[in-house]
Design an enzyme around this catalytic site. Sequence first.
Site, PDB file in Angstrom:
ATOM      1  N   ARG A  47       0.841  -1.203   0.000  1.00  0.00           N
ATOM      2  CA  ARG A  47       0.000   0.000   0.000  1.00  0.00           C
ATOM      3  C   ARG A  47       0.872   1.247   0.000  1.00  0.00           C
ATOM      4  O   ARG A  47       0.591   2.223  -0.676  1.00  0.00           O
ATOM      5  CB  ARG A  47      -0.964  -0.002   1.196  1.00  0.00           C
ATOM      6  CG  ARG A  47      -1.635   1.347   1.431  1.00  0.00           C
ATOM      7  CD  ARG A  47      -2.967   1.267   2.171  1.00  0.00           C
ATOM      8  NE  ARG A  47      -2.962   0.422   3.345  1.00  0.00           N
ATOM      9  CZ  ARG A  47      -2.354   0.706   4.508  1.00  0.00           C
ATOM     10  NH1 ARG A  47      -1.710   1.837   4.671  1.00  0.00           N
ATOM     11  NH2 ARG A  47      -2.415  -0.140   5.516  1.00  0.00           N
ATOM     12  N   TYR A  99     -14.032  18.478 -16.253  1.00  0.00           N
ATOM     13  CA  TYR A  99     -14.531  17.098 -16.379  1.00  0.00           C
ATOM     14  C   TYR A  99     -15.706  16.884 -15.423  1.00  0.00           C
ATOM     15  O   TYR A  99     -15.624  17.221 -14.242  1.00  0.00           O
ATOM     16  CB  TYR A  99     -13.386  16.131 -16.058  1.00  0.00           C
ATOM     17  CG  TYR A  99     -13.766  14.685 -16.060  1.00  0.00           C
ATOM     18  CD1 TYR A  99     -14.047  14.025 -17.250  1.00  0.00           C
ATOM     19  CD2 TYR A  99     -13.863  13.966 -14.876  1.00  0.00           C
ATOM     20  CE1 TYR A  99     -14.409  12.691 -17.253  1.00  0.00           C
ATOM     21  CE2 TYR A  99     -14.215  12.619 -14.876  1.00  0.00           C
ATOM     22  CZ  TYR A  99     -14.490  11.997 -16.067  1.00  0.00           C
ATOM     23  OH  TYR A  99     -14.850  10.678 -16.055  1.00  0.00           O
ATOM     24  N   ASP A 171      -4.867  19.692 -15.010  1.00  0.00           N
ATOM     25  CA  ASP A 171      -5.222  18.374 -15.540  1.00  0.00           C
ATOM     26  C   ASP A 171      -4.746  18.323 -16.990  1.00  0.00           C
ATOM     27  O   ASP A 171      -5.255  19.047 -17.836  1.00  0.00           O
ATOM     28  CB  ASP A 171      -6.740  18.164 -15.421  1.00  0.00           C
ATOM     29  CG  ASP A 171      -7.155  16.748 -15.792  1.00  0.00           C
ATOM     30  OD1 ASP A 171      -6.539  16.167 -16.712  1.00  0.00           O
ATOM     31  OD2 ASP A 171      -8.104  16.229 -15.174  1.00  0.00           O
ATOM     32  N   LYS A 196      -6.463   7.255 -19.888  1.00  0.00           N
ATOM     33  CA  LYS A 196      -6.682   7.737 -21.263  1.00  0.00           C
ATOM     34  C   LYS A 196      -5.413   7.538 -22.098  1.00  0.00           C
ATOM     35  O   LYS A 196      -5.061   6.417 -22.395  1.00  0.00           O
ATOM     36  CB  LYS A 196      -7.147   9.189 -21.216  1.00  0.00           C
ATOM     37  CG  LYS A 196      -8.258   9.467 -20.176  1.00  0.00           C
ATOM     38  CD  LYS A 196      -9.590   8.859 -20.546  1.00  0.00           C
ATOM     39  CE  LYS A 196     -10.636   8.940 -19.437  1.00  0.00           C
ATOM     40  NZ  LYS A 196     -10.862  10.259 -18.845  1.00  0.00           N
TER      41      LYS A 196
HETATM   42  C1  LIG Z   1     -11.309  10.594 -17.496  1.00  0.00           C
HETATM   43  C2  LIG Z   1     -10.926  11.874 -16.877  1.00  0.00           C
HETATM   44  C3  LIG Z   1     -10.813  11.996 -15.487  1.00  0.00           C
HETATM   45  C4  LIG Z   1     -11.157  10.868 -14.550  1.00  0.00           C
HETATM   46  O1  LIG Z   1     -10.325   9.761 -14.710  1.00  0.00           O
HETATM   47  P1  LIG Z   1     -10.799   8.263 -14.279  1.00  0.00           P
HETATM   48  O2  LIG Z   1      -9.588   7.430 -14.487  1.00  0.00           O
HETATM   49  O3  LIG Z   1     -11.940   7.922 -15.187  1.00  0.00           O
HETATM   50  O4  LIG Z   1     -11.241   8.332 -12.875  1.00  0.00           O
HETATM   51  C5  LIG Z   1     -10.384  13.218 -14.977  1.00  0.00           C
HETATM   52  N1  LIG Z   1     -10.086  14.261 -15.765  1.00  0.00           N
HETATM   53  C6  LIG Z   1     -10.212  14.169 -17.112  1.00  0.00           C
HETATM   54  C7  LIG Z   1      -9.880  15.353 -17.954  1.00  0.00           C
HETATM   55  C8  LIG Z   1     -10.626  12.989 -17.703  1.00  0.00           C
HETATM   56  O5  LIG Z   1     -10.757  12.920 -19.033  1.00  0.00           O
END
Ligand SMILES: *Cc1c(COP(=O)(O)O)cnc(C)c1O
Length: 377
Positions: A47, A99, A171, A196
């Site tokens: 962890r 988001y 982000d 992503k």
């Molecule tokens: C998909 C996404 C998230 C969240 O990510 P998860 O892995 O689905 O929790 C946050 N910010 C952006 C810009 C995203 O495209």
Amino acid sequence: MHIETQIIQATVQEAAAMGAVVPPIYLSTTFERAADGTYPYDYVYSRSGNPNRQALERAIATLEHGTEAAAFASGSAATMTVFQALETGDHVIAPQSVYFGIQEMLRKIFAPWGLAFDLVDTTDLAAVQQAIRDNTRLILIETPSNPQLAVTDIQAVAQLAHAAGAYLACDNTVASPVLQNPLDHGADLVIHATTKYLAGHSDVISGVVVTRELNPLFNQIRLIQGIGGAVPSPFDCWLTLRGLQTLPGRVQTQAANAQRLAEFLSQHDAVEQVLYPGLAEHPGHEIAVQQMSGYGGLLSILVKGNQEIALAVAAEVKLFTRATSFGGPHSLIEHRASIEAPGTQTPVNLLRLSVGLEHPEDLMADLDNALQSVYRP
Ligand SMILES: *Cc1c(COP(=O)(O)O)cnc(C)c1O
């Protein structure tokens, strides 16, 4: 060293034991202490630290020009930890078009917990300045944003944040470190949904926070990571690091494909508007040119008509898969407003395209057919 070489090297180094070319997966939850009570490899319990996770964190910190990174079980868990590292009574500024899951998180989890927040149009610097309060500790931006592809000036917002004694978190999920390095433009933290582009194959949910320097905020993030335990599994880390090796090639091809599709769609009779920062007419294009080296594989179109028409276009495509998420090798199409909750800012005629690695001419023909069959049945 160039990013393409850096990332291969980072992975190869982790594999060196036993002469393997690919790193092993360390499933062990626990690590043996020496007779004197010390931990010979600095790992105690998975962890708080695991070799696969550390390899991933080091690689992403390098790619983002940061000092350290903390990996999480999802992109959402990464952002959640940044908010948790603040104190009740603090104030956060986030983009109006952030988001959708993050808006929900602020409203449903952090507001009741005592974190104040304002959602503002972060492309409007005066609006950001106006929203700053005495207790503003964090400004979060997302550029380009998902799904509206709005572009925020990272350096300008960093200056506003720092003048107010606040941190700037960016982000960088949509751009990826191949096309944009927010820490170089003054951001303090970079957040990725590595789900992503970084993992890149639509087969693992994971996230990361990278810091420019070790500061009290990141120390708290690291503490929450170890104590809270919202960590990715060793296999999740291995998959993400595996995907990372092909990141530069994938993203460059996807961005080139997206640019061609954006140009084609912006001339299409059935399309009202194309949202893509690589188009000269995009309101954020000038800033994108300054802070990005390419414009990414994500674009949105506003079709002429209403939600019904947009859904009909999505129903007609053959090569695009109708699914949420982005960043994988296969192209996806999504009607965003109907997946987001009521009250969303997303236009009802918006379709988001995650452009994959197929040939752009095949993708263009597919979209053209779908648009034509709805508009000229
Ligand atoms: C998909 C996404 C998230 C969240 O990510 P998860 O892995 O689905 O929790 C946050 N910010 C952006 C810009 C995203 O495209």
